[in-house]
Design a protein around this motif. Sequence first.
Motif: not given
Length: 157
Positions: A33-51
Motif C-alpha cells: 500500500l502506497l500513500t503520497l501527498h505533496p507538501e511544500g517542495a517534496a512529495l511525501h509518503g510511505n509504502i507498507v509492505r509485508p517486510a
Amino acid sequence: MLVDEGRIVGVLLLETGTDLRVGKLELATAAGLLTLHPEGAALHGNIVRPAGIEHIERPWAEDHLLHVVGTPATAAAAARRLTTRVGVGEGHTFVGVSVDVELAVTPATFRVVRPAEERWRFVQADRGFETAVTLDADGIPRLLDAASWPLERREHA
C-alpha cells in the motif's frame, strides 16, 4: 482500478483540490500500500509492505505531474490541469513522478500530446510507457461505452 489483461492489479484513490492539483494518492497492489501527498517542495509518503514500511520523499513543485502507469484517472487529472498549457495538436514535455504496480516511485519526464480537444497521450520518456485518455465534458475519463450517472438526484421544478 488498475487492470492488466482483464485482471485487477490495483486499486487507486486520487484526491485533487479545486485547483486540480494532486492532494493525496493511495495505491494498493499485490506489492503493498502506497500513500503520497505533496507538501511544500517534496512529495511525501510511505509504502507498507509485508517486510515493513519504506518512507518516500521526492522533489516536488506545483507544476509537476504525478502519474500511475496505465491509469486513466491520473492521466485525466493531469490533462485537466494542462488544458491551458497544451493546445490541440501540440506536445510538451513535463517533469514529475511516476508510480508503477510494484510501487516504485521514480522521477520521470513525460511527453504530453493533445491530438484532439478531449484526447490526451502521456508517454514516460525514459521507459516508453504510454497512457492515452479521452475526457468527457466533465473532464472524467471516458471508459469504453460507460454511462454517466449523477451522484445526486435532480429535482424537477
